[in-house]
Every structure is written in structure tokens, then in C-alpha cells.
Design an enzyme around this catalytic site. Structure first.
Site, PDB file in Angstrom:
ATOM      1  N   LYS A 141      14.483  -1.038  -6.582  1.00  0.00           N
ATOM      2  CA  LYS A 141      14.928  -0.307  -5.383  1.00  0.00           C
ATOM      3  C   LYS A 141      15.226  -1.323  -4.280  1.00  0.00           C
ATOM      4  O   LYS A 141      16.219  -1.227  -3.586  1.00  0.00           O
ATOM      5  CB  LYS A 141      13.888   0.703  -4.906  1.00  0.00           C
ATOM      6  CG  LYS A 141      14.435   1.529  -3.747  1.00  0.00           C
ATOM      7  CD  LYS A 141      13.518   2.607  -3.316  1.00  0.00           C
ATOM      8  CE  LYS A 141      12.439   2.101  -2.412  1.00  0.00           C
ATOM      9  NZ  LYS A 141      12.910   1.670  -1.083  1.00  0.00           N
ATOM     10  N   ASP A 142      14.351  -2.317  -4.166  1.00  0.00           N
ATOM     11  CA  ASP A 142      14.571  -3.409  -3.209  1.00  0.00           C
ATOM     12  C   ASP A 142      15.317  -4.514  -3.948  1.00  0.00           C
ATOM     13  O   ASP A 142      14.768  -5.588  -4.215  1.00  0.00           O
ATOM     14  CB  ASP A 142      13.227  -3.897  -2.670  1.00  0.00           C
ATOM     15  CG  ASP A 142      12.497  -2.805  -1.920  1.00  0.00           C
ATOM     16  OD1 ASP A 142      12.971  -2.417  -0.845  1.00  0.00           O
ATOM     17  OD2 ASP A 142      11.477  -2.299  -2.430  1.00  0.00           O
ATOM     18  N   HIS A 169       5.125   2.267  -7.817  1.00  0.00           N
ATOM     19  CA  HIS A 169       4.171   1.151  -7.932  1.00  0.00           C
ATOM     20  C   HIS A 169       3.397   1.244  -9.253  1.00  0.00           C
ATOM     21  O   HIS A 169       3.177   0.241  -9.929  1.00  0.00           O
ATOM     22  CB  HIS A 169       3.142   1.192  -6.798  1.00  0.00           C
ATOM     23  CG  HIS A 169       3.714   1.003  -5.434  1.00  0.00           C
ATOM     24  ND1 HIS A 169       3.732   1.997  -4.485  1.00  0.00           N
ATOM     25  CD2 HIS A 169       4.280  -0.080  -4.858  1.00  0.00           C
ATOM     26  CE1 HIS A 169       4.272   1.537  -3.381  1.00  0.00           C
ATOM     27  NE2 HIS A 169       4.630   0.289  -3.571  1.00  0.00           N
ATOM     28  N   LEU A 223       0.658   3.671  -2.113  1.00  0.00           N
ATOM     29  CA  LEU A 223       1.132   3.580  -3.499  1.00  0.00           C
ATOM     30  C   LEU A 223       1.675   4.909  -4.024  1.00  0.00           C
ATOM     31  O   LEU A 223       1.126   5.971  -3.723  1.00  0.00           O
ATOM     32  CB  LEU A 223      -0.012   3.097  -4.399  1.00  0.00           C
ATOM     33  CG  LEU A 223      -0.649   1.772  -3.992  1.00  0.00           C
ATOM     34  CD1 LEU A 223      -1.778   1.404  -4.957  1.00  0.00           C
ATOM     35  CD2 LEU A 223       0.375   0.647  -3.945  1.00  0.00           C
ATOM     36  N   SER A 269       9.666   6.008  -2.561  1.00  0.00           N
ATOM     37  CA  SER A 269       9.441   5.015  -1.511  1.00  0.00           C
ATOM     38  C   SER A 269       8.300   5.505  -0.636  1.00  0.00           C
ATOM     39  O   SER A 269       8.169   6.720  -0.407  1.00  0.00           O
ATOM     40  CB  SER A 269      10.713   4.886  -0.662  1.00  0.00           C
ATOM     41  OG  SER A 269      10.410   4.286   0.571  1.00  0.00           O
ATOM     42  N   GLY A 294       0.828  -1.216   0.000  1.00  0.00           N
ATOM     43  CA  GLY A 294       0.000   0.000   0.000  1.00  0.00           C
ATOM     44  C   GLY A 294       0.852   1.252   0.000  1.00  0.00           C
ATOM     45  O   GLY A 294       2.048   1.206  -0.326  1.00  0.00           O
ATOM     46  N   GLY A 338      10.176  -3.897  -7.996  1.00  0.00           N
ATOM     47  CA  GLY A 338      11.046  -2.756  -8.256  1.00  0.00           C
ATOM     48  C   GLY A 338      12.487  -3.059  -7.845  1.00  0.00           C
ATOM     49  O   GLY A 338      12.735  -3.765  -6.858  1.00  0.00           O
ATOM     50  N   ARG A 377       8.112   5.294   2.436  1.00  0.00           N
ATOM     51  CA  ARG A 377       8.680   5.892   3.653  1.00  0.00           C
ATOM     52  C   ARG A 377       9.061   7.367   3.466  1.00  0.00           C
ATOM     53  O   ARG A 377       9.179   8.094   4.444  1.00  0.00           O
ATOM     54  CB  ARG A 377       9.908   5.116   4.114  1.00  0.00           C
ATOM     55  CG  ARG A 377       9.578   3.769   4.722  1.00  0.00           C
ATOM     56  CD  ARG A 377      10.802   3.158   5.372  1.00  0.00           C
ATOM     57  NE  ARG A 377      10.491   1.888   5.988  1.00  0.00           N
ATOM     58  CZ  ARG A 377      10.472   0.710   5.357  1.00  0.00           C
ATOM     59  NH1 ARG A 377      10.748   0.656   4.079  1.00  0.00           N
ATOM     60  NH2 ARG A 377      10.177  -0.397   5.998  1.00  0.00           N
TER      61      ARG A 377
END
Ligand code: PAF
Length: 250
Positions: free
Chosen positions: A146-147, A34, A30, A182, A28, A144, A184
Site C-alpha cells: 500500500k505504501d 499488518h 494494527l 489502513s 501500531g 506492505g 487511518r
């Protein structure tokens, strides 16, 4: 867009469709990152399903879980605008009837980089992704970069358990400042967001990890790690108490 709420809903829907399914698992909150995965899935599959599940078993830190931005209504609005086939937002009890007595553990890469600093994190990720995969049974699933470590571990789990799902890595989507998108980031102050964009500039431009480490410290980050692996430079830092990760190809 169908809004599926339970495992039962998902199973019933899945039995009714035989088409190629593209799957975008999310927690979530988003953002455009995403949405870029969703667009790619829509291009390559008959139907796209997005899951929204804030998975508690992958949080090693309760305050990180409690502060993770949750915005189901906003998320649903964004998903309606990209026009997907279905969104599935199950509850913990539904997805973990075993109350997490069973888990998937990888014994090598999952203990390095982020795993070294977040004990049990990747067990939680791999376990929930396995559950989601078994239920959705997608042809392709989108993650993604990023991770990056997460994406590699999922690819290798897919191979190890013969899941036969195409795991599609997707490039990092960045703000114009270079900051990797992100969920975060929403928790950073305006000043913090500006400062956070140095993370990308430093890891991209430094000659080596030692130089990047030094520069990140000078820019006010607490550096968790900065390491090179697989032709990439990966970093995790903390700023304003928020953990940020990023990586670049070198
Ligand atoms: O990358 C994420 O958002 C999560 O780790 C994932 C893959 C949805 C599993 O909870």
C-alpha cells in the site's frame, strides 16, 4: 511473547538469539494488513519481532500525528493472538538520542508523489527504519505494498548502504469493498468508509490517470496526485480531512 520496552531491552534480547529474525516494523493501530505481514514473516523465519513506534519525524502535519489512532493494549492483544516472539515499543528519547540531528535523505524518488506533498516525510521514514534495522538486525523485513513508494525507497536504501536485509514486499490487504486497509480508515465516518472504497474502483478501472482524476473528483475526493510509475497507478486523495493512498498494478 516478550514485551521489550527500551533499546537496551532490545539489544539484550538480540544478543541472546542467533536465529533468523523476521521483522515487521509498524506504527501500531494494527489491522489485518499488518497481521498478514506477520503471518508471512512467521512462515519464513525462526523468530518474528514486531516494533510499534509512532514515529513523529515522518509526520509533516502535527494534526495528522495527534489524530493518528494509538491503541497499545489492543495491539498487544492482537499480537498475542498471532503468537510472535517479541514486540518492541521504544520511546522517542530512546530511539533518537541525537534528537533527530542525524537523518537519511534520498534525493530523487523521495521528492516525488507523496514526497512532493509531504516535505521531509521520507527522511523521517528512512531514518527510523535505518535505526530499527541496525538494532533488530533482521534477516528479512516485511512491508506492505500500500505504501509502495516507501517500500521502493527502503529497498533502495538497503542496497545503497549494503544492509543485506531481504526486503519482502507484501500485497495490499483490502476490505470486501475494495478499500485498502489502513490505520487511518478508523477516522472515517461510516459514510466516508463507503465513499473511500471508490478510490480503489476508480484507479483500477479508469483507462488512464486523467480519467481517474476526473472520476475521483466527481466522487467527492480532493485529489493530491494520481500518477503512473513502474507499471503501477498510484494515488493520494483526501476525504473528510483524512489522507488516503492506494495503488494498483496496470
Ligand atoms: O509504514 C509504516 O507504518 C511506517 O512508515 C514505518 C515503516 C513503520 C516507519 O515508521
Amino acid at each position: 511473547m516478550k514485551h521489550l520496552r527500551s533499546v537496551k531491552d532490545l539489544k539484550r534480547w538480540r544478543l541472546s538469539v542467533s536465529d533468523n529474525i523476521g521483522f515487521v516494523p509498524t506504527m501500531g493501530a494494527l489491522h489485518d494488513g499488518h497481521l498478514s505481514l506477520i503471518r508471512k514473516s512467521k512462515e519464513n523465519n525462526d523468530k518474528t519481532v514486531v516494533s510499534i513506534f509512532l514515529n513523529p519525524t515522518q509526520f509533516d502535519n502535527t494534526s495528522d500525528l495527534e489524530n493518528y489512532p494509538a491503541s497499545l493494549e489492543e495491539d498487544l492483544e492482537k499480537l498475542r493472538s498471532v503468537d510472535i516472539e517479541a514486540v518492541w515499543a521504544p520511546k522517542f528519547e530512546d530511539l533518537y538520542p541525537d534528537n533527530y540531528r542525524y537523518s537519511i535523505t534520498e534525493k530523487d524518488l523521495s521528492l516525488k508523489l507523496c514526497g512532493e506533498h509531504r516535505p521531509g516525510h521520507f527522511d523521517g521514514v528512512l531514518t527510523v527504519v535505518m535505526k530499527l534495522f541496525n538494532l533488530v538486525r533482521p534477516k528479512r523485513a516485511y512491508f506492505g505494498e500500500k505504501d509502495y513508494q516507501q517500500m521502493l525507497l527502503i529497498q533502495k536504501m538497503n542496497d545503497a548502504f549494503f544492509l543485506d536485509i531481504e526486503i519482502i514486499p507484501c500485497p495490499i490487504v483490502r476490505e470486501s469493498s475494495g478499500l485498502a486497509m489502513s490505520s487511518r480508515n478508523k477516522r472515517l465516518s461510516q459514510k466516508g468508509q463507503k465513499q473511500a472504497s471508490h478510490l480503489y474502483q476508480v484507479i483500477k478501472n479508469a483507462q488512464n490517470s486523467a480519467e481517474a482524476n476526473q472520476k475521483l473528483k466527481e466522487s467527492g475526493f480532493n485529489v493530491e496526485y494520481i500518477e503512473e510509475m513502474d507499471g503501477r497507478r498510484l494515488a493520494a486523495v483526501e476525504l473528510e480531512g483524512i489522507r488516503l493512498i492506494d495503488n494498483v498494478s496496470i
